[in-house]
Design an enzyme around this catalytic site. Sequence first.
Site, short mmCIF file in Angstrom:
data_model
loop_
_atom_site.label_atom_id
_atom_site.label_comp_id
_atom_site.label_asym_id
_atom_site.label_seq_id
_atom_site.Cartn_x
_atom_site.Cartn_y
_atom_site.Cartn_z
CG ASN A 209 -9.31 -74.46 -16.57
OD1 ASN A 209 -9.59 -73.82 -17.59
ND2 ASN A 209 -9.75 -75.70 -16.38
CG PHE A 322 -4.88 -79.31 -27.12
CD1 PHE A 322 -5.64 -79.84 -28.15
CD2 PHE A 322 -4.35 -78.03 -27.27
CE1 PHE A 322 -5.86 -79.12 -29.31
CE2 PHE A 322 -4.56 -77.30 -28.42
CZ PHE A 322 -5.32 -77.83 -29.44
CE LYS A 336 -0.38 -84.15 -20.22
NZ LYS A 336 -0.28 -82.74 -20.01
O1 PMT Z 1 -9.58 -72.15 -24.27
P1 PMT Z 1 -8.48 -71.16 -24.61
O2 PMT Z 1 -8.51 -69.95 -23.71
O3 PMT Z 1 -8.45 -70.80 -26.06
O4 PMT Z 1 -7.08 -71.86 -24.27
C1 PMT Z 1 -6.62 -72.95 -25.04
C2 PMT Z 1 -6.00 -74.02 -24.15
C3 PMT Z 1 -4.75 -73.48 -23.47
C4 PMT Z 1 -7.00 -74.49 -23.09
C5 PMT Z 1 -5.64 -75.22 -25.11
O5 PMT Z 1 -4.70 -74.80 -26.05
C6 PMT Z 1 -5.09 -76.40 -24.31
O6 PMT Z 1 -3.90 -76.50 -24.03
N1 PMT Z 1 -5.97 -77.33 -23.92
C7 PMT Z 1 -5.64 -78.50 -23.04
C8 PMT Z 1 -5.66 -78.07 -21.60
C9 PMT Z 1 -5.35 -79.22 -20.65
O7 PMT Z 1 -6.18 -79.57 -19.84
O8 PMT Z 1 -4.20 -79.80 -20.85
P2 PMT Z 1 -3.62 -81.03 -19.93
O9 PMT Z 1 -2.22 -81.15 -20.36
O10 PMT Z 1 -3.93 -80.78 -18.50
O11 PMT Z 1 -4.49 -82.26 -20.41
C10 PMT Z 1 -4.07 -83.13 -21.43
C11 PMT Z 1 -5.23 -83.61 -22.25
O12 PMT Z 1 -6.06 -84.45 -21.47
C12 PMT Z 1 -6.13 -82.51 -22.80
O13 PMT Z 1 -6.49 -82.86 -24.12
C13 PMT Z 1 -7.33 -82.54 -21.87
O14 PMT Z 1 -8.54 -82.15 -22.56
C14 PMT Z 1 -7.39 -84.01 -21.49
N2 PMT Z 1 -7.97 -84.28 -20.15
C15 PMT Z 1 -7.39 -83.77 -19.02
C16 PMT Z 1 -7.91 -84.10 -17.77
C17 PMT Z 1 -9.05 -84.92 -17.69
N3 PMT Z 1 -9.61 -85.22 -16.52
N4 PMT Z 1 -9.60 -85.39 -18.82
C18 PMT Z 1 -9.10 -85.09 -20.04
O15 PMT Z 1 -9.62 -85.53 -21.06
#
Ligand code: PMT
Length: 400
Positions: A209, A322, A336
């Site tokens: 990604n 996040f 979340k």
């Molecule tokens: O890295 P940069 O270029 O600076 O960009 C920053 C960012 C956009 C990546 C950051 O600000 C951000 O939004 N990070 C979270 C990205 C994400 O995966 O979001 P999500 O909504 O899909 O996931 C929710 C949360 O679950 C996140 O904390 C993620 O780390 C966690 N997760 C998701 C999937 C998984 N299998 N395991 C997880 O722990």
Amino acid sequence: MSGKNILLCVSGGIAVYKACALTSKLVQSGFNVKVIMSESAIKFVSPLTFQALSRNEVYTDTFIENNPKVIAHIDVADWADLIIVAPATANMIGKLANGIADDMISTTMLAATAPVWIAPAMNVHMYNHPAVQKNINTLFNFGYRFIEPGEGYLACGYVGKGRLEEPEAIVELIISHFGPQFLPFKGKNILITAGPTKEKIDPVRYLTNHSSGKMGYAFAEEAVKMGANVILVSGADHLPVPNGVTFIKIESADDMYNAVMKYFPDVDVVIKSAAVADYRPSQVSDKKVKKKDGNLMIEFERTKDILQELGKNKKHQFLVGFAAETHDMEQFALQKLERKNLDMVVANNVLESGAGFSGDTNIVTIFHKDHSIKKLPLLSKHETAKEILGEILTKIGDLK
Ligand code: PMT
């Protein structure tokens, strides 16, 4: 509490080289440092050295005004929490004692209201000269404080009093001036995840990604400055490893899961800013998949949701997730928060200009477990990280 502002005024003597080390050590200790150099200081070391070490513009001339919105010498005087003149030459001490304002340092000093510490460095006879001693006395009576020069071998060949105090000792004095609360995360362990994951299809292809890791690395750097022991688990490829962190490089969501689970029991705070794959190919071919006519179908299976797993197992840990969203941000972020048993969720709309992936800025909204909400404006990722770390501190009484 991080980021106290130190204005370092460097006047021209051989000890300018020690002021470079002082700048670097102050930055590593979490201070914001701006440097003013006198014309003679520039003859010893280029302003570029101080710019690179302080990561800020270096001021050398009262009449160079790079920002038309402010008057530089007033702006930088107001910005400072503490002013250090190091090395302070006999000439600079004389000018300051007599209210002369004929260069950027002396002009700024007349405009400043912050405490001023002077660290003299010169030949032993110059230091003992009645004119210099009288000027030191005058400055002392103005309320300026002195970091006494040490005794030893001087660059001029004499042995005696006149050496600029060692940078480490000056940094220690500054830290004790601001007090122990300056390092609010001291002794605390923070686990931060950053960057993308890569999910293999075959030996030459993978799915990933847009995450650069900048957001997570900004957290790591700011948390180190605030005194934390930082473990950074990262899938990012192109960022320099921040100073002072325990660094674990990972590729896949599974690697991240293993690394995070290993450290989780011993940490106080987890910040999951990584963009983790939700799916991976069910089969990874050990040979390159050759192209054929027609479409290629790949079956995907779910990866482990690391954050959800942490939420299930958390005991004392403060858990920050996040949410990267493109629509209905608040609704998804709150879901979340609940579903993953988080203490805080930081949501960003990755379609918004200035927010999300890759850039140096972000626009986030913080949702707390107690339903309070804080919206942050467009800020650099470092400023965003500082604000969020500050919010974590307000919620964790025993970390204060
Ligand atoms: O890295 P940069 O270029 O600076 O960009 C920053 C960012 C956009 C990546 C950051 O600000 C951000 O939004 N990070 C979270 C990205 C994400 O995966 O979001 P999500 O909504 O899909 O996931 C929710 C949360 O679950 C996140 O904390 C993620 O780390 C966690 N997760 C998701 C999937 C998984 N299998 N395991 C997880 O722990």
